[in-house]
Design a protein around this motif. Structure first.
Motif, mmCIF file in Angstrom:
data_model
loop_
_atom_site.group_PDB
_atom_site.id
_atom_site.type_symbol
_atom_site.label_atom_id
_atom_site.label_comp_id
_atom_site.label_asym_id
_atom_site.label_seq_id
_atom_site.Cartn_x
_atom_site.Cartn_y
_atom_site.Cartn_z
ATOM 1 N N ALA A 1 45.752 29.736 26.800
ATOM 2 C CA ALA A 1 44.206 28.969 26.517
ATOM 3 C C ALA A 1 44.529 28.480 25.191
ATOM 4 N N ASN A 2 45.057 29.784 25.148
ATOM 5 C CA ASN A 2 45.065 30.035 22.666
ATOM 6 C C ASN A 2 45.710 28.634 22.898
ATOM 7 N N ALA A 3 46.964 28.495 22.818
ATOM 8 C CA ALA A 3 48.156 27.691 22.339
ATOM 9 C C ALA A 3 47.239 26.216 22.910
ATOM 10 N N ARG A 4 46.589 26.035 23.653
ATOM 11 C CA ARG A 4 46.273 24.731 23.724
ATOM 12 C C ARG A 4 45.488 24.085 22.648
ATOM 13 N N LEU A 5 44.601 25.232 22.463
ATOM 14 C CA LEU A 5 43.596 25.082 21.527
ATOM 15 C C LEU A 5 43.827 25.427 20.230
ATOM 16 N N ALA A 6 45.526 25.763 19.572
ATOM 17 C CA ALA A 6 46.087 25.603 18.635
ATOM 18 C C ALA A 6 46.749 23.357 18.397
ATOM 19 N N TYR A 7 47.094 23.698 19.813
ATOM 20 C CA TYR A 7 47.266 22.190 19.731
ATOM 21 C C TYR A 7 46.073 20.825 19.810
ATOM 22 N N GLU A 8 45.046 20.872 20.185
ATOM 23 C CA GLU A 8 43.936 20.499 19.667
ATOM 24 C C GLU A 8 43.492 20.460 18.569
ATOM 25 N N LEU A 9 43.517 21.648 17.596
ATOM 26 C CA LEU A 9 43.488 21.626 16.099
ATOM 27 C C LEU A 9 44.711 21.188 15.517
ATOM 28 N N TYR A 10 46.001 21.192 15.477
ATOM 29 C CA TYR A 10 47.192 20.540 15.435
ATOM 30 C C TYR A 10 46.678 18.264 15.331
ATOM 31 N N THR B 1 46.857 18.724 26.377
ATOM 32 C CA THR B 1 45.679 17.424 26.211
ATOM 33 C C THR B 1 44.729 17.376 27.516
ATOM 34 N N GLY B 2 44.797 17.885 28.365
ATOM 35 C CA GLY B 2 43.497 16.870 29.006
ATOM 36 C C GLY B 2 42.347 18.495 29.972
ATOM 37 N N ALA B 3 43.396 19.751 28.863
ATOM 38 C CA ALA B 3 43.233 21.253 29.351
ATOM 39 C C ALA B 3 42.049 22.024 28.020
ATOM 40 N N TYR B 4 41.624 21.084 26.784
ATOM 41 C CA TYR B 4 40.852 21.355 26.362
ATOM 42 C C TYR B 4 39.321 21.796 26.811
#
Length: 372
Positions: free
Chosen positions: A233-242, A314-317
């Motif tokens: 989850a943390n990594a996915r939110l990092a990609y959202e931030l990116y 990207t579909g899991a934010y």
């Protein structure tokens, strides 16, 4: 039929090996991994070099150590020589990948001494020394994302040196890393540097987050439903931030001027919990323009039985935000988690570095005796 590593590459994920040794280079193993496992880069750190040079069953460093002893090299000079030689050799092996990808891949990382993690100016000096010594355009200089590391990242990028920012655990620190990179690009642009030649990755650590969070959840007696959810989850939110950061006007203007985005890199992707799928931090973190740096065990597991179904990020934010809402409700102080992990990460690398210094010191002392 394609292999899982081919599928991963097709989904936009660059596979980098999280390991390097002289025997891996000279045996042809590294070239074989490029050919058969879709490996397009290598990362190193103090622990990796300690394992390589301290391996008593591997005599590939013996001649180099003996020569350095005859030259009267001290411990740090010997380590500098051995590690930069390995990185040069690996960079030469990856040069065709570098050329074929326009500099995006074919990268080999080498880290500044972890003893400098809290010293901005000394980090800048050593980063420049490593860049000059290796003298390969496909090198990345690793700088930790400590508070002292942030201005060093800006200064080094401004000099036109490509950087792998390491030891990122929190979204707040990741945002500061992106800002440091963009500030360096602005300075490089003002100095008339070719922005297209400056590359960077931001290494966001994954499995260590689950290890620490799961320990705290157990102490709190929290629901098992949250176990081993935080890292992904943390990594996915990092990609959202990116995605948001590089869609902003300032970053878009730099990219329009020839700059490269700073790619997210998933680090610490070896699964620590034997009850979890051994490809968890690979198959659940598939997104375009990312790097996954894997220990060989994880690489082989992915090649053997990884199931790559396309973008799993990207579909899991919304789900990822929900995980963090639930962790906070359970009483997990995630800001404290990430600070503990950063401190431990620096301390572990310092300990490995000091072990490496002792290994090399003992080898230098023994080399003249062996020659007599």
């Amino acid at each position: 039929m394609s292999t899982p590593t081919q599928d991963l590459a097709a989904a936009g994920v660059s596979i980098w090996l999280d390991d390097l040794s002289r025997s891996r280079i000279t045996s042809g193993n590294l070239a074989e991994l490029i050919a058969t496992r879709n490996v397009t880069g290598v990362t190193t750190n103090p622990s990796i070099f300690q394992a390589a040079i301290g391996n008593t069953s591997d005599d590939s460093y013996a001649a180099g150590l003996a020569e350095l002893a005859q030259q009267g090299a001290d411990v740090d000079a010997a380590i500098f020589a051995l590690t930069t030689e390995d990185v040069q050799a690996a960079a030469d092996i990856f040069r065709p990948v570098f050329d074929a990808t326009g500099g995006v891949d074919g990268r080999v990382s080498i880290e500044v001494s972890p003893d400098l993690a809290h010293d901005t100016e000394a980090t800048i000096v050593e980063a420049k020394q490593l860049w000059a010594k290796v003298d390969r355009p496909n090198t990345l200089i690793k700088i930790p994302a400590t508070k002292a590391g942030l201005p060093a990242i800006t200064a080094v990028i401004a000099e036109g040196i490509s950087v792998n920012v390491t030891l990122i655990f929190s979204l707040d620190r990741y945002a500061a890393v992106i800002d440091a990179y963009l500030a360096g690009l602005e300075q490089a642009k003002a100095a008339g540097r070719d922005l297209s030649q400056i590359h960077s990755v931001a290494s966001f650590f994954v499995s260590r987050v689950d290890t620490e969070v799961d320990k705290r959840l157990a102490a709190l007696g929290a629901a098992d439903a949250l176990k081993s959810k935080a890292g992904v989850a943390n990594a996915r939110l990092a990609y959202e931030l990116y995605e948001k950061a590089f869609a902003a006007d300032g970053a878009r203007a730099l990219v329009a001027a020839g700059a490269n985005v700073q790619r997210p890199l998933w680090a610490s992707t070896g699964v620590k919990d034997p009850n979890l799928p051994d490809t968890l931090y690979v198959t659940e973190l598939v997104a375009p323009g990312t790097v996954n740096t894997m220990p060989e065990k994880t690489l082989e597991a992915t090649f053997d039985h990884g199931v790559v179904t396309g973008d799993t990020v990207t579909g899991a934010y919304a789900e990822a935000h929900g995980v963090f809402d639930d962790l906070a409700a359970a009483g997990v102080d995630f800001a404290d988690v990430t600070q503990v992990l950063e401190d431990e990460g620096v301390d572990k690398f310092i300990a490995s570095w000091h072990d490496l210094q002792k290994t090399v010191a003992d080898a230098l002392a023994a080399a003249p005796e062996a020659a007599r």
